[in-house]
Scaffold this motif. Structure first.
Motif, PDB file in Angstrom:
ATOM      1  N   GLN A   2      -7.626   1.435  -4.250  1.00  8.18           N
ATOM      2  CA  GLN A   2      -8.816   0.647  -3.335  1.00  8.18           C
ATOM      3  C   GLN A   2      -8.945  -0.557  -3.401  1.00  8.18           C
ATOM      4  O   GLN A   2      -8.189  -1.933  -2.424  1.00  8.18           O
ATOM      5  CB  GLN A   2      -9.758   1.432  -2.564  1.00  8.18           C
ATOM      6  CG  GLN A   2      -8.573   2.710  -2.397  1.00  8.18           C
ATOM      7  CD  GLN A   2      -8.172   2.932  -0.434  1.00  8.18           C
ATOM      8  OE1 GLN A   2      -8.357   1.529   0.311  1.00  8.18           O
ATOM      9  NE2 GLN A   2      -6.695   3.706  -0.809  1.00  8.18           N
ATOM     10  N   SER A   3      -8.813  -1.141  -4.156  1.00  4.75           N
ATOM     11  CA  SER A   3      -9.433  -2.458  -4.960  1.00  4.75           C
ATOM     12  C   SER A   3      -8.786  -3.803  -4.497  1.00  4.75           C
ATOM     13  O   SER A   3      -9.152  -4.647  -4.445  1.00  4.75           O
ATOM     14  CB  SER A   3     -10.263  -2.384  -5.776  1.00  4.75           C
ATOM     15  OG  SER A   3      -9.606  -2.205  -7.319  1.00  4.75           O
ATOM     16  N   SER A  23      -5.869  -3.088  -2.945  1.00  2.38           N
ATOM     17  CA  SER A  23      -5.365  -3.126  -1.582  1.00  2.38           C
ATOM     18  C   SER A  23      -6.243  -4.592  -0.377  1.00  2.38           C
ATOM     19  O   SER A  23      -7.296  -4.850  -0.352  1.00  2.38           O
ATOM     20  CB  SER A  23      -5.491  -1.863  -0.289  1.00  2.38           C
ATOM     21  OG  SER A  23      -5.743  -2.431   0.888  1.00  2.38           O
ATOM     22  N   THR A  65      -6.386  -4.666   2.452  1.00  4.65           N
ATOM     23  CA  THR A  65      -7.202  -3.983   3.604  1.00  4.65           C
ATOM     24  C   THR A  65      -8.620  -4.961   3.930  1.00  4.65           C
ATOM     25  O   THR A  65      -9.598  -5.012   4.303  1.00  4.65           O
ATOM     26  CB  THR A  65      -7.036  -3.113   4.569  1.00  4.65           C
ATOM     27  OG1 THR A  65      -6.940  -2.192   3.369  1.00  4.65           O
ATOM     28  CG2 THR A  65      -5.064  -3.027   4.686  1.00  4.65           C
ATOM     29  N   ASN A  66      -8.569  -4.804   2.795  1.00  2.00           N
ATOM     30  CA  ASN A  66     -10.042  -4.782   2.302  1.00  2.00           C
ATOM     31  C   ASN A  66     -10.623  -6.444   1.950  1.00  2.00           C
ATOM     32  O   ASN A  66     -12.098  -6.691   2.634  1.00  2.00           O
ATOM     33  CB  ASN A  66     -10.356  -4.621   0.718  1.00  2.00           C
ATOM     34  CG  ASN A  66     -10.200  -2.564   0.374  1.00  2.00           C
ATOM     35  OD1 ASN A  66     -10.884  -1.847   1.433  1.00  2.00           O
ATOM     36  ND2 ASN A  66      -9.755  -2.262  -0.898  1.00  2.00           N
ATOM     37  N   ASP A 124      -7.437   5.950  -7.453  1.00  3.40           N
ATOM     38  CA  ASP A 124      -7.357   5.454  -6.414  1.00  3.40           C
ATOM     39  C   ASP A 124      -8.290   4.458  -5.843  1.00  3.40           C
ATOM     40  O   ASP A 124      -8.316   3.284  -4.959  1.00  3.40           O
ATOM     41  CB  ASP A 124      -7.526   6.853  -5.444  1.00  3.40           C
ATOM     42  CG  ASP A 124      -7.245   6.927  -3.960  1.00  3.40           C
ATOM     43  OD1 ASP A 124      -6.474   6.684  -3.585  1.00  3.40           O
ATOM     44  OD2 ASP A 124      -8.970   7.186  -4.263  1.00  3.40           O
ATOM     45  N   ARG A 125      -9.184   4.527  -6.861  1.00  4.47           N
ATOM     46  CA  ARG A 125      -9.961   3.195  -6.570  1.00  4.47           C
ATOM     47  C   ARG A 125      -9.985   2.657  -6.848  1.00  4.47           C
ATOM     48  O   ARG A 125      -9.845   1.253  -6.447  1.00  4.47           O
ATOM     49  CB  ARG A 125     -11.304   3.951  -7.437  1.00  4.47           C
ATOM     50  CG  ARG A 125     -12.762   5.407  -7.285  1.00  4.47           C
ATOM     51  CD  ARG A 125     -13.244   4.937  -7.067  1.00  4.47           C
ATOM     52  NE  ARG A 125     -13.602   4.961  -9.256  1.00  4.47           N
ATOM     53  CZ  ARG A 125     -13.347   6.294  -9.635  1.00  4.47           C
ATOM     54  NH1 ARG A 125     -13.465   7.161  -8.802  1.00  4.47           N
ATOM     55  NH2 ARG A 125     -13.724   6.167 -11.085  1.00  4.47           N
ATOM     56  N   THR A 172       0.744  -0.848  -0.062  1.00  5.67           N
ATOM     57  CA  THR A 172       0.208   0.314  -0.242  1.00  5.67           C
ATOM     58  C   THR A 172       0.767   1.588   0.088  1.00  5.67           C
ATOM     59  O   THR A 172       0.827   2.657  -0.895  1.00  5.67           O
ATOM     60  CB  THR A 172      -0.831   0.028   1.517  1.00  5.67           C
ATOM     61  OG1 THR A 172      -2.154  -0.945   1.516  1.00  5.67           O
ATOM     62  CG2 THR A 172      -1.698   1.325   0.681  1.00  5.67           C
TER      63      THR A 172
END
Length: 530
Positions: free
Chosen positions: A451-452, A454, A456-457, A447-448, A360
């Motif tokens: 995040q997808s 990562s 952590t999701n 950024d989306r 990340t």
């Protein structure tokens, strides 16, 4: 007129003038020798004069007499004079008063006996041989089955009937007869003209052109056959483009045309037999060959059939041919499931290795770098535009100052230019704003994506990340040992733990447990990566 004797000389002799004496001698000689036959050797013959008359001499071992053949008599001679030829000349003795000479005017001329004819014949034969008229290399082959046969002979003799009868019996074909005299004065010229006439016919013309010629005559003495020893006949036969068969006389009779012809037949009937084959023999031969051909074809078919059967027995059966391919197909089908499982495991391992390398912080750093780069570029673009606007304003200001001095016509142009510049300024501002907005949207989309991707999701769906003492992710149980400290990261925080008895790694040689036909259910509250 003068006299040879004096008028006063005592004599009772009659006086003659030269002309009277020459005329008296001429009449006396012509009366006494009105019809004579003289035997002698021709000497000084050089052929007919340009006037058509022939002048030469007849001589023997003791005397010599001049001879002349007038043009009309020369064309009717059966035997033409030749140098050195011994002849018997028939004619009358006359004188030539202009030179006090006498001569014989020849009306008929014939060789002096068979010996002379044979000598003449041999001399002609040697001459024609030297010219190549009898060369075997010039002989032509007779056609095997002619369609048209040309016959040069007398139309009233028995020869033509024998030839037609023989051709009809053997193989009926079209026969063209050229009627000629075969004996006597002018017969040689007619035969030569007939041979040349047949050769002059055009193929496919109104009159059929013969495929083979037959020059025929019945038997006779040497004098009777002498026309076929004529030079014109021999040359016509040698020059013929159509194959020529000579059938003159009986088997023991020979003439010069026999040497010039392509083939010599012993008799006219033999010439007909040479010209055409026997139709019945040909039909029998064809039938025999057809029977042999049929038998050979049957034997060949039987032989090929036997070979085919032998080769068919040597070929393997269909099951033998397909046994090896079937076995290979079964082995491939059996290994296909295991290959798919191994391929899936390899792909999962590769994906986990790539996912482990993702961080990340690295993605955030790259996004920050790109945001900073976009910000710097936007600032530079704004400064550049401001400088361009300022420069253009300065330029326009100079232009405006310069144009103020120009009459009113330029004032409208200045106003239009100013409006255009203002419009360009507004468009430049809009373009910069549009580029900045598009860059912001791209940054938000990236950024989306970050995040997808990562992990952590994934933790929020009930999964956890286990790290060892060095903060390295643990992906397999065999990487841990008993009593080793580990760090477990959940979605809401981290928990420290120590491995216990259940942490013993399975032996590496053990096979994986058999896969159940049903898909294993994930624990409650925990999702799946696949």
């Amino acid at each position: 007129m003068s006299n040879f004797f004096d008028s006063d000389s005592p004599t009772n002799l009659t006086e003659f003038s030269v002309s009277e004496l020459s005329g008296s001698i001429k009449r006396t000689i012509e009366t006494a020798f009105d019809h004579v036959r003289v035997r002698g050797e021709i000497s000084g013959f050089r052929g007919p004069h340009s006037s058509g008359h022939a002048y030469f001499s007849l001589k023997d071992d003791k005397a010599r007499i001049d001879a002349v053949i007038w043009k009309g008599a020369f064309s009717k001679l059966k035997h033409r004079p030749e140098e050195g030829m011994e002849v018997i000349a028939t004619g009358k003795i006359t004188t030539f008063p202009g030179s006090s000479k006498y001569q014989i005017v020849i009306e008929q001329l014939e060789p002096a006996g068979a010996g002379a004819l044979m000598a003449l014949l041999e001399e002609r034969k040697r001459r024609f041989t030297a010219e190549g008229l009898f060369d075997p290399a010039h002989k032509q082959l007779l056609p095997f089955m002619p369609k048209v046969i040309g016959v040069v002979t007398s139309p009233t003799g028995a020869v033509i009937r024998d030839i037609l009868h023989r051709i009809t019996d053997r193989f009926p074909v079209h026969v063209v007869v050229w009627p000629v005299k075969v004996q006597g004065e002018g017969s040689g010229d007619e035969v030569a003209s007939a041979i040349r006439g047949f050769n002059a016919l055009e193929p496919g013309g109104q009159m059929a052109r013969p495929d083979v010629l037959i020059v025929a005559r019945g038997g006779g003495s040497l004098e009777d056959l002498w026309s076929f020893n004529d030079e014109a006949v021999v040359r016509a036969a040698a020059e013929s483009d159509i194959p020529l068969i000579s059938a003159v006389g009986h088997e023991t009779d020979w003439t010069l045309i026999d040497y010039a012809a392509d083939v010599r037949a012993p008799t006219p009937t033999g010439a007909a037999e040479m010209a055409v084959p026997v139709k019945a023999d040909l039909e029998a031969q064809i039938a025999s060959l057809a029977a042999r051909l049929s038998g050979a074809m049957n034997r060949q078919m039987d032989f090929r059939r036997q070979n085919l059967r032998a080769l068919a027995r040597a070929l393997p059966s269909l099951d033998q041919l397909l046994a090896l391919p079937r076995r290979r197909f079964d082995e491939a089908a059996a290994g296909l499931g295991r290959s798919l499982e191994l391929n899936t495991m390899n792909k999962r391992r590769s994906f986990e290795q790539v996912a482990a390398r993702l961080s990340t912080d690295m993605l955030a750093r790259r996004l920050m770098e790109r945001q900073q780069r976009l910000t710097d570029q936007a600032g530079r673009a704004e400064r550049i535009i401001e400088r361009l606007i300022a420069r253009n304003r300065t330029t326009l200001g100079g232009f405006d100052a310069a144009l103020r001095a120009v009459p009113g016509r330029l004032g409208a142009m200045t106003a239009r230019s100013k409006d255009r510049l203002e419009g360009l300024g507004r468009r430049a501002g809009s373009a910069v704003s549009h580029d900045l907005r598009r860059a912001r949207q791209a940054l938000v989309a990236q950024d989306r994506v970050l995040q997808s991707l990562s992990y952590t999701n994934v933790l929020s769906r009930g999964y956890a990340v286990i790290r060892d003492g060095d903060n390295r992710p643990v992906t397999r149980a065999e990487m841990l040992s008993k009593g080793q400290g580990i760090d477990i990261q959940f979605a809401d925080g981290r928990v420290a733990a120590v491995t216990g008895e259940g942490a013993e790694p399975a032996p590496s040689s053990a096979k994986p447990p058999p896969r159940s036909s049903k898909k294993s259910e994930p624990p409650a509250g925990q999702g799946s990566l696949f």
